[in-house]
Design a protein around this motif. Structure first.
Motif, PDB file in Angstrom:
ATOM      1  N   GLN A 167      40.574  34.154  28.189  1.00 47.32           N
ATOM      2  CA  GLN A 167      39.663  34.350  29.626  1.00 47.32           C
ATOM      3  C   GLN A 167      40.518  33.359  30.469  1.00 47.32           C
ATOM      4  N   GLY A 229      44.319  36.418  40.414  1.00 46.79           N
ATOM      5  CA  GLY A 229      43.779  36.944  39.071  1.00 46.79           C
ATOM      6  C   GLY A 229      44.931  37.697  38.469  1.00 46.79           C
ATOM      7  N   TYR A 233      45.364  37.091  34.645  1.00 44.18           N
ATOM      8  CA  TYR A 233      45.129  38.140  33.520  1.00 44.18           C
ATOM      9  C   TYR A 233      46.345  38.695  32.850  1.00 44.18           C
ATOM     10  N   GLY A 293      43.353  41.569  41.016  1.00 38.62           N
ATOM     11  CA  GLY A 293      42.956  40.127  40.620  1.00 38.62           C
ATOM     12  C   GLY A 293      42.184  39.396  41.896  1.00 38.62           C
ATOM     13  N   ASP A 317      39.822  43.964  38.612  1.00 32.57           N
ATOM     14  CA  ASP A 317      39.324  42.704  37.855  1.00 32.57           C
ATOM     15  C   ASP A 317      39.763  42.655  36.533  1.00 32.57           C
ATOM     16  N   ARG A 318      39.516  41.624  35.894  1.00 29.96           N
ATOM     17  CA  ARG A 318      39.996  41.646  34.478  1.00 29.96           C
ATOM     18  C   ARG A 318      39.455  42.696  33.581  1.00 29.96           C
ATOM     19  N   ASP A 319      38.292  43.011  33.657  1.00 26.36           N
ATOM     20  CA  ASP A 319      37.804  43.881  32.642  1.00 26.36           C
ATOM     21  C   ASP A 319      37.108  45.039  33.259  1.00 26.36           C
ATOM     22  N   ASN A 337      40.269  46.974  30.517  1.00 29.54           N
ATOM     23  CA  ASN A 337      41.053  45.814  30.580  1.00 29.54           C
ATOM     24  C   ASN A 337      42.260  46.114  31.834  1.00 29.54           C
TER      25      ASN A 337
END
Length: 590
Positions: A167, A229, A233, A293, A317-319, A337
């Protein structure tokens, strides 16, 4: 690390610090206290270096800086007074996504169960005295573990470390004093922790990739925007490959600066709606913005003016990736992901289908603009308008460049960076005084990497005089640990960023006039030559250029500290506009 007998047992504290070593940590920041003292005995035997900081807040800042370079760090404090002193730093690490493991030594379990009224508690006689501080971290940590049971403690440690890395956020581990020597199995240490991101559903991943590729092929004016991000990530490599293969005009946010290789011909600098290099009108006309990100703070988005329209943006974004459906205009979210998706896109991308477009001639070209700067006259006094871009010539591949909140962070946006440099700033938390301890952590991490043959470079800090006064004592840790660091201390007689916001000539924005160049000696710099210290004060371009040309200053070890004298009311132009809140007025006039 090998073990001949998997039935062997070791002390829990040994397990914890050996796991941290396996995860990549090579040093532990912190301050000793009576509830973590016995645990500290296990740090050095585990192969880690103990970094005793001047206070817990600084230790937290330093751990944050270390984590931004190494990908994980460790911080240890005592219960109550220690952890609360560090909580500001932990909050900043959470906001800016820095993976810090915060280990808190707590009183024995029997004291906690009985609600004993002992020191560092609130002395209410209620067992909740022992959980209240942990409860305060619920919103600023990715995981919280209290190691009270020998049968589950090792799994709790492993779980917390995985969450910290995956995370990219701080985690919180309580270690009671009577659990330090609790016996646990050595067996889990045989297998390193698994930090691989879980695989996506292949069908969803392909569907999302195909949708995005259709949008890319159909675009006529695309833009690639990279934010912090991307590094948090783990897709820095993928973002750079996408920029290189597509050739799309590319920019970063302030927080994302240095993630993209700034030597790429299609890199156009920090995307801003203010300042001489603003190109917002062109971006607003784009029919596709690939936004990787996002971190949508007001500071990072020029007062929310650089957030692309959802109709044209594909937000990674991350997920989750969000795409606007062209036919219905509704937003579609794919829960995948980011790393697997970007690899899928790059693997399926057909370069023959990429759009052909006429490059916009007025997009900023940072390297050309830097080369076109007129030669500074030696007798000219230094000012913000010329200082920041010209310092770009001093940087080298491998350097870690750190800019403190305020004039330094704003000015640092003007840097034109070589390949393989890392710029660290704060674009969300903005805790003044953060960057000097963070630079201690970053320099230590850089030394660890150099010893492992992974990274060579310098740690270069740009710090305002007001910020320096907040955490100046951490300079003593830099000296005590014999770290290599270059500090450009910007002396403009106080809190310039606050003056711009309010109180132009107010006394509350003034600070005491320190003799900054004497601080290394005050904080323990040896006089026997065992640790090199070089100091200088510069007020003109001639003085600065002479210093920058000095080979020992460029390449030397130890501490090199430069006091840069700038006007009290001088500041980078972008900061003047943003701090005064006049973005709209500025845009209407320009």
């Amino acid at each position: 690390m090998t073990f001949t007998d998997l039935s062997d047992q070791i002390d829990l504290a040994e397990y914890l610090f050996r796991r941290l070593y396996q995860a990549g940590v090579r040093a532990v920041h912190g301050v000793p206290g009576d509830y973590n003292l016995t645990a500290l005995d296990y740090i050095v035997p585990a192969g880690l270096e103990w970094i005793g900081n001047c206070n817990e807040l600084n230790a937290g800042y330093a751990a944050d800086g270390y984590a931004r370079v190494k990908g994980i760090s460790a911080l240890t404090t005592t219960f109550g007074v220690g952890e609360l002193s560090a909580i500001n730093a932990v909050g900043g690490a959470y906001a800016e996504m820095s993976p810090v493991v915060h280990i808190v030594g707590t009183p024995p379990r029997k004291f906690q169960a009985q609600g004993k009224q002992i020191h560092h508690t609130l002395c209410t006689g209620d067992p909740s005295d022992y959980t209240i501080y942990a409860d305060m971290t619920v919103k600023i940590t990715a995981a919280r573990e209290s190691l009270t049971d020998e049968t589950t403690a090792t799994a709790q440690i492993d779980r917390a470390l995985r969450e910290c890395v995956l995370q990219s956020r701080p985690v919180y581990i309580q270690l009671p004093t009577d659990m330090v020597t609790a016996k646990v199995s050595v067996a889990p240490l045989v297998n390193p922790l698994e930090f691989t991101v879980p695989s996506n559903d292949v069908n969803i991943e392909i569907e999302a990739a195909d949708h995005i590729l259709r949008r890319i092929y159909a675009s006529t004016q695309p833009f690639l925007l990279v934010d912090a991000g991307a590094s948090r990530y783990g897709v820095t490599g993928e973002a750079n490959k996408l920029a290189r293969i597509t050739g799309f005009p590319t920019g970063t946010t302030p927080f994302g600066k240095s993630i993209i290789n700034e030597t790429l011909p299609n890199f156009h600098g920090v995307y801003s709606t203010v300042g001489k290099n603003a190109f917002s009108s062109w971006v607003k006309a784009c029919d596709l913005v690939l936004y990787i990100g996002p971190r949508l703070s007001n500071i990072n988005t020029c007062g929310f003016t650089t957030i692309p329209s959802p109709e044209v943006a594909i937000t990674f974004d991350r997920d989750t990736v969000t795409v606007c459906d062209g036919s219905s205009g509704s937003l579609i979210s794919y829960h995948v992901n980011i790393k697997g998706l970007m690899q899928q896109i790059l693997g399926r991308l057909d370069q023959t289908k990429l759009p052909t477009y006429t490059p916009y001639p007025d997009l900023p070209k940072p390297r050309q603009d830097l080369a076109a700067l007129p030669i500074a006259r030696p007798a000219d006094r230094l000012d913000h308008a010329t200082f920041w871009p010209r310092l770009s010539h001093f940087f080298r591949p491998g350097d870690i460049i750190m800019t403190e909140t305020g004039t330094s962070s704003s000015g640092g946006r003007e840097f034109v960076l070589p390949e393989n440099t890392q710029l660290i700033n704060s674009s969300i938390w903005l805790s003044i005084g953060f960057m000097l301890p963070a630079a201690q952590g970053a320099s230590l991490a850089q030394r660890d990497l150099a010893r492992a043959g992974q990274m060579q470079g310098r740690t270069i800090l740009f710090e305002g005089d007001g910020s320096f006064q907040v955490t100046a004592q951490e300079l003593s840790t830099v000296i005590r640990k014999r770290l290599d660091m270059i500090i450009f201390l910007i002396n403009n007689n106080g809190y310039t960023i606050e003056r711009l916001i309010h109180g132009w000539n107010a006394e509350y924005n003034d600070i005491a006039p320190w003799r900054y160049l004497e601080t290394p000696r005050c904080f323990g710099a040896p006089a026997d030559g065992s640790y090199h210290v070089q100091t200088a004060r510069v007020t003109t371009w001639g003085e600065l250029q002479t210093l920058l040309a000095d080979q020992s200053f460029q390449d030397g070890s130890g501490l090199r500290m430069v006091e840069v004298m700038l006007g009290t009311h001088d500041a980078p132009e972008t900061l003047k506009v943003l701090a005064s809140g006049n973005i709209k007025v500025y845009q209407e006039k320009n």
